[in-house]
Design an enzyme around this catalytic site. Sequence first.
Site, PDB file in Angstrom:
ATOM      1  N   GLU A 175       0.845  -1.195   0.000  1.00 60.36           N
ATOM      2  CA  GLU A 175       0.000   0.000   0.000  1.00 60.36           C
ATOM      3  C   GLU A 175       0.879   1.243   0.000  1.00 60.36           C
ATOM      4  O   GLU A 175       2.062   1.180   0.343  1.00 60.36           O
ATOM      5  CB  GLU A 175      -0.934   0.009   1.208  1.00 60.36           C
ATOM      6  CG  GLU A 175      -0.249  -0.015   2.554  1.00 60.36           C
ATOM      7  CD  GLU A 175      -1.242  -0.177   3.694  1.00 60.36           C
ATOM      8  OE1 GLU A 175      -2.047   0.734   3.898  1.00 60.36           O
ATOM      9  OE2 GLU A 175      -1.193  -1.224   4.372  1.00 60.36           O
ATOM     10  N   LYS A 202       2.900   4.489   0.940  1.00 55.92           N
ATOM     11  CA  LYS A 202       3.487   5.019   2.174  1.00 55.92           C
ATOM     12  C   LYS A 202       3.139   6.505   2.222  1.00 55.92           C
ATOM     13  O   LYS A 202       3.752   7.326   1.546  1.00 55.92           O
ATOM     14  CB  LYS A 202       5.000   4.816   2.188  1.00 55.92           C
ATOM     15  CG  LYS A 202       5.664   5.239   3.487  1.00 55.92           C
ATOM     16  CD  LYS A 202       7.148   4.908   3.460  1.00 55.92           C
ATOM     17  CE  LYS A 202       7.801   5.273   4.784  1.00 55.92           C
ATOM     18  NZ  LYS A 202       7.822   6.739   5.008  1.00 55.92           N
ATOM     19  N   CYS A 245       5.206  46.619 -16.456  1.00 53.92           N
ATOM     20  CA  CYS A 245       4.961  45.291 -17.001  1.00 53.92           C
ATOM     21  C   CYS A 245       6.101  44.880 -17.928  1.00 53.92           C
ATOM     22  O   CYS A 245       6.466  45.650 -18.836  1.00 53.92           O
ATOM     23  CB  CYS A 245       3.639  45.285 -17.766  1.00 53.92           C
ATOM     24  SG  CYS A 245       3.319  43.732 -18.635  1.00 53.92           S
ATOM     25  N   LYS A 258      11.275   3.257  -0.985  1.00 56.03           N
ATOM     26  CA  LYS A 258      11.244   4.719  -1.082  1.00 56.03           C
ATOM     27  C   LYS A 258      11.313   5.164  -2.543  1.00 56.03           C
ATOM     28  O   LYS A 258      12.191   4.735  -3.298  1.00 56.03           O
ATOM     29  CB  LYS A 258      12.420   5.319  -0.305  1.00 56.03           C
ATOM     30  CG  LYS A 258      12.418   5.018   1.187  1.00 56.03           C
ATOM     31  CD  LYS A 258      11.234   5.663   1.902  1.00 56.03           C
ATOM     32  CE  LYS A 258      11.386   7.165   2.021  1.00 56.03           C
ATOM     33  NZ  LYS A 258      12.422   7.577   2.989  1.00 56.03           N
ATOM     34  N   CYS A 268      -0.358  43.813 -13.820  1.00 50.93           N
ATOM     35  CA  CYS A 268      -0.210  44.747 -14.930  1.00 50.93           C
ATOM     36  C   CYS A 268      -1.550  45.442 -15.153  1.00 50.93           C
ATOM     37  O   CYS A 268      -2.608  44.810 -15.117  1.00 50.93           O
ATOM     38  CB  CYS A 268       0.214  43.995 -16.187  1.00 50.93           C
ATOM     39  SG  CYS A 268       0.030  44.946 -17.711  1.00 50.93           S
ATOM     40  N   CYS A 287      -2.469  44.384 -23.130  1.00 56.91           N
ATOM     41  CA  CYS A 287      -1.237  43.640 -22.867  1.00 56.91           C
ATOM     42  C   CYS A 287      -1.284  42.302 -23.594  1.00 56.91           C
ATOM     43  O   CYS A 287      -2.164  41.483 -23.326  1.00 56.91           O
ATOM     44  CB  CYS A 287      -1.072  43.414 -21.369  1.00 56.91           C
ATOM     45  SG  CYS A 287       0.384  42.455 -20.938  1.00 56.91           S
ATOM     46  N   CYS A 339       4.266  44.704 -21.730  1.00 55.50           N
ATOM     47  CA  CYS A 339       3.687  45.856 -22.439  1.00 55.50           C
ATOM     48  C   CYS A 339       4.114  47.204 -21.881  1.00 55.50           C
ATOM     49  O   CYS A 339       3.703  48.245 -22.390  1.00 55.50           O
ATOM     50  CB  CYS A 339       2.163  45.759 -22.445  1.00 55.50           C
ATOM     51  SG  CYS A 339       1.409  46.074 -20.821  1.00 55.50           S
ATOM     52  N   TYR A 397      -3.508   2.534   8.938  1.00 52.13           N
ATOM     53  CA  TYR A 397      -2.672   1.529   8.274  1.00 52.13           C
ATOM     54  C   TYR A 397      -2.307   0.353   9.175  1.00 52.13           C
ATOM     55  O   TYR A 397      -1.648  -0.579   8.733  1.00 52.13           O
ATOM     56  CB  TYR A 397      -1.405   2.147   7.691  1.00 52.13           C
ATOM     57  CG  TYR A 397      -0.483   2.849   8.671  1.00 52.13           C
ATOM     58  CD1 TYR A 397       0.162   2.159   9.690  1.00 52.13           C
ATOM     59  CD2 TYR A 397      -0.231   4.213   8.556  1.00 52.13           C
ATOM     60  CE1 TYR A 397       1.023   2.788  10.576  1.00 52.13           C
ATOM     61  CE2 TYR A 397       0.625   4.858   9.428  1.00 52.13           C
ATOM     62  CZ  TYR A 397       1.250   4.141  10.438  1.00 52.13           C
ATOM     63  OH  TYR A 397       2.094   4.777  11.311  1.00 52.13           O
ATOM     64  N   ASP A 452       2.783  10.318   3.213  1.00 53.69           N
ATOM     65  CA  ASP A 452       3.778  11.268   3.701  1.00 53.69           C
ATOM     66  C   ASP A 452       3.072  12.322   4.543  1.00 53.69           C
ATOM     67  O   ASP A 452       2.702  13.386   4.059  1.00 53.69           O
ATOM     68  CB  ASP A 452       4.503  11.913   2.511  1.00 53.69           C
ATOM     69  CG  ASP A 452       5.809  12.560   2.930  1.00 53.69           C
ATOM     70  OD1 ASP A 452       6.248  12.348   4.073  1.00 53.69           O
ATOM     71  OD2 ASP A 452       6.398  13.284   2.104  1.00 53.69           O
TER      72      ASP A 452
END
Length: 682
Positions: free
Chosen positions: A118, A120, A413, A319, A431, A437, A416, A230, A122
Amino acid sequence: MSQPDAAVLKEIATLRAELEEANYRYYVLDDPTLTDAEYDRKFQRLKQLEEKYPDQVTPDSPTQRVGAPPAEGFPEVTHAIPMLSLDNAFSRDDIVAFAQRVAERLECEPDDIAFSCEPKLDGAAVSLVYEQGVLVSGATRGDGRTGEGITSNLRTLRSVPLRLRGEKAPSLLEVRGEVIMRHSGFEALNERAREEGSKVFANPRNAAAGSLRQLDPRVTATRPLEFHAYQAARIEPDMNDKTHSALMQRLSDIGFRTSAELSVMHGPSAVVDYCDALGEKRDRLGFDIDGVVIKVDDLRLQRELGFVARAPRWAIAFKFPAQEETTQLNDVEFQVGRTGAITPVARLEPVNVAGVTVSNATLHNADEIARLDVRIGDTVAIRRAGDVIPQVVRVDKDKRPKDAREIEFPRRCPVCDSDVERLEGEAVARCSGGLYCPAQRKEAIKHFAGRRALDIDGLGEKLIDQLVERDWVETPADLFHLSVEQLQTLPRMAKKSSTNLVNALEKAKNTTLPRFIYALGIREVGEATAVNLATHFGTLSALQAADQDALEAVEDVGPVVAAHVHTFFRQEHNQETIEALLKSGVRWEESEVEQGPTPLEGQTWVLTGTLESMTRDDGKARLQALGAKVAGSVSKKTACVVAGEAAGSKLTKAEELDVPVIDEATFLERLKAWEKGEEEDA
């Protein structure tokens, strides 16, 4: 046995100090200093040295412990059974070697062993204890033996059952799992933090851990956290489950979220295939995983195999490549989006992150540059997770060169030369050039033609660039005046492809009001808001005439969104563009609506599998227009599931929960009836 020299002893001491400091900053301060890849490299190097010189192994070495001491502010909780970590595998050979070790101890062949596999997750590991079916305590992992009591915080997670389901709950149950934050929730949380000027989290894992360790549970309650089980560490009386996979199904039955990706594989080759397949879909899961947990599935064999000092012999963690790496920031350029937002983009020394070469990363805005105190020439940590754009998350100031240059945000900008404006209370600079633009013009047309907007097939990014650069298209309405003869003069546009595009433009004229509203690119008006606006007002003219108060009466439309919508329809150039689109033949069916309950108001529907007559997005939009909420998962509160071809786990879940399921033909019949007002409910 050889003895280490002074240089080796110094390296061992340095590695231990660096790993302990990283543990402290990660687990206690929520302020990581090492990327996952750096930590793994240092840990593996220390482990190699200790294996070579076993006399140097000490009880306080990072290799002999699981985590870090608990932080102050929460009561200490001693785990009845230590929360151990797993040994790691980094290659196919490591997996095969693990299976071979298990087979030798069990005196069998590796291919005869069933392994539970399954993702892992994080996130942040926690333990939940239930007595007589009721949650009595919850704690963090801490150092594996002693954690922090965070029961009140865990109670705020809706995925943590306060009472177990069913009549045969065990008298004592300890469930272990991971608290995670999905990418979408993480991005929204950080965006709010940037707007408020508060702490921005480096990654979803730290966001989850930091959210759990809030002294005020009301803060935790506002965070988008999920608990995924788990393991059942203790269960009394024994429920006679023979395998880990069966035990996970039991946990699912009594109210816990478990992995939909869990599979039982026979032999190491099948396990490797599972790891490869999960690695390919990793970016599409919507949350972070850093590998695969591989366990001997048979619980009796687990007991027979037992444990070593810090890990079980019957399990290992494969991993994946790290999703964070360090590299150098070579320069910063500024891009202009379709709403005029000026986004700083870091140009990086190319680095491989999670199997992808990354050379660019977002710095978000001027506030983020100031918060990170990042400069050109710095060594930075880059994070890439799923569909999230790579980001600069940390700066290693110890490695800052003397010639590092501060990043200057542009006042004009870069496309433009219009003034750049930053409104009070907003983090984003924009802008002021609008459709004048070219950058905004291109992005506005890309959005207008996108699959979720008018869905103009064949109108890709490169072609839009050419159309705008030749001044053939200044507003979306100009698209519908393109001719086959004109398009044929463009590179790689033969008569057939030009004809196909003109036909696609003609087809796109027939749309829906929600899609049209979304296609206009009004700030902060996504698909769901566009549906709500169309459903509430019924006609475009009614929406255009609505004042601020009327707009705020729409579901999920607050003062900020209402202001954006109101301002958009008051701009003369937007009115002209809409009028030009209607004159070009863009049309949809619309009718005045009476305010009142819609047929599916208050109901939650789920779409699964492939629909032949429409996309799932179209089905979702039609359901939302009828008042329904469309969810991504099935629960007992689901009113109905629409099952198309190749429907998978959602269909299975619906059948287990006795949720009504209909096929596509029935769905179409009901949609037509509801849209004509002939049926009241499901």
